[in-house]
Design an enzyme around this catalytic site. Structure first.
Site, PDB file in Angstrom:
ATOM      1  N   GLU A 163       1.977  -8.121   0.751  1.00 25.61           N
ATOM      2  CA  GLU A 163       3.087  -9.042   0.521  1.00 25.61           C
ATOM      3  C   GLU A 163       4.104  -8.397  -0.427  1.00 25.61           C
ATOM      4  OE1 GLU A 163       1.998 -13.279   1.542  1.00 25.61           O
ATOM      5  OE2 GLU A 163       1.538 -13.040  -0.568  1.00 25.61           O
ATOM      6  N   HIS A 221      -2.772 -13.407  -5.297  1.00 23.26           N
ATOM      7  CA  HIS A 221      -1.400 -13.669  -4.857  1.00 23.26           C
ATOM      8  C   HIS A 221      -0.441 -13.341  -6.002  1.00 23.26           C
ATOM      9  CE1 HIS A 221       2.193 -15.763  -3.537  1.00 23.26           C
ATOM     10  NE2 HIS A 221       1.671 -15.739  -2.316  1.00 23.26           N
TER      11      HIS A 221
HETATM   12  P1  PGA Z   1       6.766 -17.095   2.240  1.00 27.06           P
HETATM   13  O1  PGA Z   1       5.485 -16.912   1.283  1.00 27.06           O
HETATM   14  O2  PGA Z   1       6.262 -17.043   3.662  1.00 27.06           O
HETATM   15  O3  PGA Z   1       7.318 -18.437   1.857  1.00 27.06           O
HETATM   16  O4  PGA Z   1       7.687 -15.969   1.941  1.00 27.06           O
HETATM   17  C1  PGA Z   1       4.491 -15.977   1.593  1.00 27.06           C
HETATM   18  C2  PGA Z   1       3.434 -15.982   0.528  1.00 27.06           C
HETATM   19  O5  PGA Z   1       3.762 -16.105  -0.657  1.00 27.06           O
HETATM   20  O6  PGA Z   1       2.228 -15.891   0.859  1.00 27.06           O
END
Ligand code: PGA
Length: 260
Positions: free
Chosen positions: A166, A94
C-alpha cells in the site's frame, strides 16, 4: 491456481446497523466466483454481529487490528486469541496504525506472530510514505517492514502470510499508483521473499495492492503488475463500487476465455 483475494477494509466506519445494511446489499450484489475470495474487515464492534449475518461460504472475515498478547491486564485491547474462529484474516501493520498509533516494526512483527499462533492469517501491509518515496527509499522501507515482520516465523508460517503493498501517499486520494510502478514494487517484494524462502515460495505467496482501488483501475492493475488481489478502503463502503471491483476482477481474469 491461486485464488484472487479482495479485502474490504471498512476502517472506523459504519455502526452496527449501517454495517448490517451494507452486508445485506453485498449479499444481493456480489456474485460468488470459484476463483475469487472476498473478505470483509468491519470494525471490532461489528465483527461479531456481522459474523452471524454473513454467509461464510461467500465472505471471509478479517479484523483490522488486535493485540499481540493473548490475555491479561491490557485495558481496551482485544487479542488475536479472542478472535480465533471469528476471523480468518487480520490486517496488520496498516499505515494508519503505524502512523496514528505508533506501531513500530517490532510491534507489527509481534502481531504477525500472534495472529499466526492463533490460526489467523495476517494481511501484512507494507508501503512507503510520500517523503520516503521522494527520497528514493521505497525499496529500503519495504525491505525493513517485510523482513522484520516475518522474522519470527518459520518458512512454512511465512508462506501463509498475505502481503499487501500500500503506497501510503496514494491511500484515499482516488488516484492509485501507476501499474508500471506497482509492478516494480511487487517484484521487489517477491525478490525479498525469494531471498528469504526461495523462488517457489515467493512466487506462490499472495501479494495484494491497496490504495485508491476502484472498479475502473482493476483491470489494468491486475493485468500488468503481478498482484493477487486488492485491499480496498473507501470503495468497500459502497456496495456498487465493491461489487464493481469484484466484477472487474472476474472479467479481467477471464478475458479471452468463455468459462464461468
Ligand atoms: P483506500 O484505502 O482504498 O481508501 O485508498 C486503502 C487502505 O487504506 O487499505
Amino acid at each position: 491456481m491461486k485464488k484472487l483475494l479482495i479485502v474490504g477494509n471498512w476502517k472506523m466506519n459504519l455502526n452496527t446497523q449501517e454495517a448490517s445494511l451494507l452486508v445485506h446489499r453485498l449479499h444481493q450484489h456480489i456474485k460468488t466466483h470459484r476463483d475469487i475470495e472476498v473478505v470483509l474487515a468491519p470494525s471490532l464492534l461489528t465483527l461479531q454481529p456481522i459474523s452471524m449475518e454473513i454467509d461464510r461460504r461467500r465472505f471471509g472475515l478479517a479484523s483490522q487490528n488486535a493485540y499481540f498478547v493473548d490475555e491479561g491486564a491490557y485495558t481496551g485491547e482485544v487479542s488475536f486469541n479472542m478472535l480465533r474462529e471469528l476471523v480468518d484474516y487480520s490486517i496488520i501493520g496498516h499505515s494508519e496504525r503505524r502512523r496514528y498509533f505508533q506501531e513500530t516494526l517490532e510491534v507489527v512483527r509481534d502481531k504477525v506472530a500472534a495472529a499466526v499462533r492463533n490460526g489467523i492469517t495476517p494481511i501484512l501491509c507494507v508501503g512507503e510514505t510520500s517523503p520516503e518515496r521522494a527520497a528514493g527509499e521505497t525499496q529500503r522501507v519495504i525491505h525493513d517492514q517485510l523482513t522484520t515482520a516475518l522474522h519470527n516465523l518459520t518458512p512454512e508460517e511465512a508462506a501463509n502470510v498475505v502481503v499487501a503493498y500500500e503506497p501510503v501517499w496514494a491511500i484515499g486520494t482516488g488516484d492509485p499508483e501507476k501499474p508500471d510502478d506497482i509492478k516494480k514494487v511487487i517484484s521487489w517484494i517477491r525478490h525479498i521473499l525469494s531471498e528469504l524462502y526461495g523462488e517457489t515460495q515467493a512466487g506462490e505467496q499472495r501479494v495484494l495492492y491497496g490504495a485508491s482501488v476502484a472498479p475502473e483501475f482493476v483491470r489494468d492493475i491486475l493485468k500488468n503488475t503481478g498482484v493477487d488481489g486488492f485491499l480496498v478502503g473507501g470503495a468497500s463502503l459502497n456496495y456498487q463500487q465493491f461489487a464493481g471491483i469484484v466484477d472487474s476482477a472476474y472479467a479481467a481474469l477471464h478475458e479471452g476465455s468463455d468459462h464461468d
